[in-house]
Design an enzyme around this catalytic site. Sequence first.
Site, PDB file in Angstrom:
ATOM      1  N   HIS A   1       1.725   1.250  -8.281  1.00  0.00           N
ATOM      2  CA  HIS A   1       0.798   0.641  -7.328  1.00  0.00           C
ATOM      3  C   HIS A   1       0.793  -0.873  -7.612  1.00  0.00           C
ATOM      4  O   HIS A   1      -0.183  -1.421  -8.105  1.00  0.00           O
ATOM      5  CB  HIS A   1      -0.602   1.259  -7.464  1.00  0.00           C
ATOM      6  CG  HIS A   1      -1.486   1.072  -6.266  1.00  0.00           C
ATOM      7  ND1 HIS A   1      -1.979   2.110  -5.522  1.00  0.00           N
ATOM      8  CD2 HIS A   1      -1.971  -0.051  -5.690  1.00  0.00           C
ATOM      9  CE1 HIS A   1      -2.729   1.651  -4.537  1.00  0.00           C
ATOM     10  NE2 HIS A   1      -2.745   0.329  -4.623  1.00  0.00           N
TER      11      HIS A   1
ATOM     12  N   GLU B   1       2.822   1.574  -0.821  1.00  0.00           N
ATOM     13  CA  GLU B   1       2.835   0.460   0.130  1.00  0.00           C
ATOM     14  C   GLU B   1       3.894  -0.608  -0.132  1.00  0.00           C
ATOM     15  O   GLU B   1       3.575  -1.739  -0.507  1.00  0.00           O
ATOM     16  CB  GLU B   1       1.459  -0.193   0.200  1.00  0.00           C
ATOM     17  CG  GLU B   1       0.380   0.743   0.687  1.00  0.00           C
ATOM     18  CD  GLU B   1      -0.928   0.027   0.993  1.00  0.00           C
ATOM     19  OE1 GLU B   1      -1.036  -1.176   0.706  1.00  0.00           O
ATOM     20  OE2 GLU B   1      -1.825   0.665   1.535  1.00  0.00           O
TER      21      GLU B   1
ATOM     22  N   TYR C   1      -5.889   1.439   7.793  1.00  0.00           N
ATOM     23  CA  TYR C   1      -7.220   0.818   7.772  1.00  0.00           C
ATOM     24  C   TYR C   1      -7.661   0.218   9.110  1.00  0.00           C
ATOM     25  O   TYR C   1      -8.797   0.342   9.494  1.00  0.00           O
ATOM     26  CB  TYR C   1      -7.265  -0.286   6.702  1.00  0.00           C
ATOM     27  CG  TYR C   1      -7.275   0.260   5.291  1.00  0.00           C
ATOM     28  CD1 TYR C   1      -8.465   0.618   4.673  1.00  0.00           C
ATOM     29  CD2 TYR C   1      -6.100   0.446   4.589  1.00  0.00           C
ATOM     30  CE1 TYR C   1      -8.487   1.135   3.385  1.00  0.00           C
ATOM     31  CE2 TYR C   1      -6.109   0.972   3.301  1.00  0.00           C
ATOM     32  CZ  TYR C   1      -7.299   1.314   2.707  1.00  0.00           C
ATOM     33  OH  TYR C   1      -7.318   1.840   1.446  1.00  0.00           O
TER      34      TYR C   1
ATOM     35  N   GLU D   1      -4.787   7.024   2.107  1.00  0.00           N
ATOM     36  CA  GLU D   1      -5.888   6.052   1.977  1.00  0.00           C
ATOM     37  C   GLU D   1      -6.469   5.759   3.347  1.00  0.00           C
ATOM     38  O   GLU D   1      -5.719   5.616   4.325  1.00  0.00           O
ATOM     39  CB  GLU D   1      -5.407   4.698   1.432  1.00  0.00           C
ATOM     40  CG  GLU D   1      -5.208   4.639  -0.044  1.00  0.00           C
ATOM     41  CD  GLU D   1      -4.755   3.251  -0.503  1.00  0.00           C
ATOM     42  OE1 GLU D   1      -5.217   2.239   0.075  1.00  0.00           O
ATOM     43  OE2 GLU D   1      -3.930   3.194  -1.418  1.00  0.00           O
TER      44      GLU D   1
ATOM     45  N   ARG E   1      -6.570  10.774  -6.236  1.00  0.00           N
ATOM     46  CA  ARG E   1      -5.312  10.027  -6.200  1.00  0.00           C
ATOM     47  C   ARG E   1      -5.505   8.787  -7.065  1.00  0.00           C
ATOM     48  O   ARG E   1      -6.421   7.990  -6.835  1.00  0.00           O
ATOM     49  CB  ARG E   1      -4.955   9.644  -4.751  1.00  0.00           C
ATOM     50  CG  ARG E   1      -3.723   8.811  -4.700  1.00  0.00           C
ATOM     51  CD  ARG E   1      -3.197   8.467  -3.314  1.00  0.00           C
ATOM     52  NE  ARG E   1      -2.108   7.534  -3.552  1.00  0.00           N
ATOM     53  CZ  ARG E   1      -1.980   6.340  -2.994  1.00  0.00           C
ATOM     54  NH1 ARG E   1      -2.818   5.936  -2.065  1.00  0.00           N
ATOM     55  NH2 ARG E   1      -0.988   5.544  -3.327  1.00  0.00           N
TER      56      ARG E   1
ATOM     57  N   ASN F   1      -1.228   5.357   4.555  1.00  0.00           N
ATOM     58  CA  ASN F   1      -2.456   4.576   4.346  1.00  0.00           C
ATOM     59  C   ASN F   1      -2.743   3.825   5.642  1.00  0.00           C
ATOM     60  O   ASN F   1      -1.859   3.159   6.187  1.00  0.00           O
ATOM     61  CB  ASN F   1      -2.275   3.534   3.237  1.00  0.00           C
ATOM     62  CG  ASN F   1      -2.162   4.152   1.857  1.00  0.00           C
ATOM     63  OD1 ASN F   1      -2.230   5.365   1.702  1.00  0.00           O
ATOM     64  ND2 ASN F   1      -1.983   3.316   0.850  1.00  0.00           N
TER      65      ASN F   1
HETATM   66  C1  BGC Z   1      -4.208  -0.613  -1.193  1.00  0.00           C
HETATM   67  C2  BGC Z   1      -5.410  -0.617  -2.089  1.00  0.00           C
HETATM   68  C3  BGC Z   1      -6.476  -1.557  -1.524  1.00  0.00           C
HETATM   69  C4  BGC Z   1      -6.856  -1.068  -0.144  1.00  0.00           C
HETATM   70  C5  BGC Z   1      -7.968  -1.850   0.533  1.00  0.00           C
HETATM   71  C6  BGC Z   1      -4.540  -0.606   0.272  1.00  0.00           C
HETATM   72  O1  BGC Z   1      -3.601  -1.361   0.954  1.00  0.00           O
HETATM   73  O2  BGC Z   1      -3.335   0.439  -1.536  1.00  0.00           O
HETATM   74  O3  BGC Z   1      -5.006  -0.990  -3.359  1.00  0.00           O
HETATM   75  O4  BGC Z   1      -7.581  -1.646  -2.344  1.00  0.00           O
HETATM   76  O5  BGC Z   1      -5.714  -1.175   0.677  1.00  0.00           O
HETATM   77  O6  BGC Z   1      -7.609  -3.151   0.801  1.00  0.00           O
END
Ligand code: BGC
Length: 506
Positions: A151, A196, A338, A406, A106, A336
């Site tokens: 992006h 995003e 995290y 992601e 991607r 995405n």
């Molecule tokens: C983004 C990336 C970024 C990653 C880690 C995502 O929100 O799409 O560009 O590097 O988070 O912070």
Amino acid sequence: MRFPSLLLTCSLAALVAADGDDEFKNYNITNRPFPKGFRFGVATAAYQIEGAWNVDGKGPEVWDDFFHEKPSRSSDGTNGDVATDSYHLYKDDIRCMTEVGVDYSRFSIAWSRILPDGTADKINQKGVDYYINVFKELKAKGIRSFVTMYHWDIPSALQKQGGWLNPKVVDWFEAYAELCYKLFGEYVDSWVTINEPKQICHAGYGAGVFAPGVVSPGVGEYVCARHVLLAHAKAWRLWDEKYRPVFKTQNTIVVDSDWYEPKTYSKEDAEAAEIKRQFVYGMYMNPIIKGDWPEIMTKYVGELSRQQGFNQSRLPPFSEEEKKLIKGTYDYIALNHYTTYMVKARGTKSRSPPVSWEEDAQVDVYQKSTWKTAAIDWFKIVPWGFGKLLRWIKHTYGDVEIVISENGVSDTDRSGTLRDQHRIDYIKSYMSHMLDAIHDGGVNVVSYTLWSIIDNFEWTQGFNGKLGIYFVNQSDPSLPRIAKDSSKYYANVIKTKCLLDSCVEN
Ligand code: BGC
């Protein structure tokens, strides 16, 4: 608007502090395999890897200006002028992908590399050739292309006219997208219009901490969100009508979300967490799936705007025609994810809080200090939040196919390490909760994309935020890519379709 989950039927003891930390205290990594046909990939974005910011006719874009104007905007004073120089070294990146054995890459196209002043009047052929070379190299190595058109890097020439705050951006983006379909359609396996929107609009036009650095909380960020959704919708419709029949590929938008866990299982906290989810994820997914802003946002922002003396809601409404245009513009959900936050209801609500998207939700959000963290502070490692988010998406939006576009973690040490056991643990535990959501929750996740194949330029964290499974030695001018332990772990997962040494079907 309440999330009517089992959570509300808990015992009194659980009202005190029963969140995922307790629920998953004795959690074991699953030994169930990935479903058949599940795909694995890696992700990057143009500004974070390409470098060559003014080479071969590329025009400037907002991140070039953002860091050139004020280098201290990145934590180490660096910028993406050279980044990992993937404009010249893309074959090295693809070699890493081949070593890991991914199914797809991607990556994103830099708008101003193919259209230096943003408009389709002037095409930069050298920029076009660069992407065609990347597509060809990937294809030669049996790796599919999963391509994002935007992006976060709007060309400076368009930013000078207001960027995402100018209603014309909807047509600018559509024209750019059409050019991408025409130039690259035959090489692309799956498209993403925009990555995003929350970061584009909240960080870029609300808090102003990301390029273009416009500070307009609670006002500009909503105007931006409306335009992003309309731009996505027009570009998606155009592709659906004119280019899907030719290329037979898919197209969607990537929306990011953290998980928002109620502080307690009290009715108030559960409602507060649901409100926050609607303000974060619902703000973008509700229009796309259901055709309008979430009801709770319309209500809250409308009421607060009146109390704050605005003569209309700061959340600009969609016309009936626009609602129809936006609704249904996705082939699958691209997510995405995290980290996780806790949410607490506010005892007394202010009648006139400061004007901002965060304040509009009227809840309190925090992360626990006991959660493990990586080099970037907000990167708390909370794997169970991933499983809960996936189940909530299914509960809220129905049985839609989901692609994890992601997921990943930064190194714990800013100078980087090849022995990244914490990343192995992160990938293993996040994927394990994802697999549980698939097997037990019936969530239809079909692929997983790790951010990122190589350490790259992590926006305002500069090179302090290293998220790669390959280390890039920035002190060596040849920028060598060196495998970290996690690249071997990920390669093994892809090969065996198993998170542990062995898996059993059950
Ligand atoms: C983004 C990336 C970024 C990653 C880690 C995502 O929100 O799409 O560009 O590097 O988070 O912070």
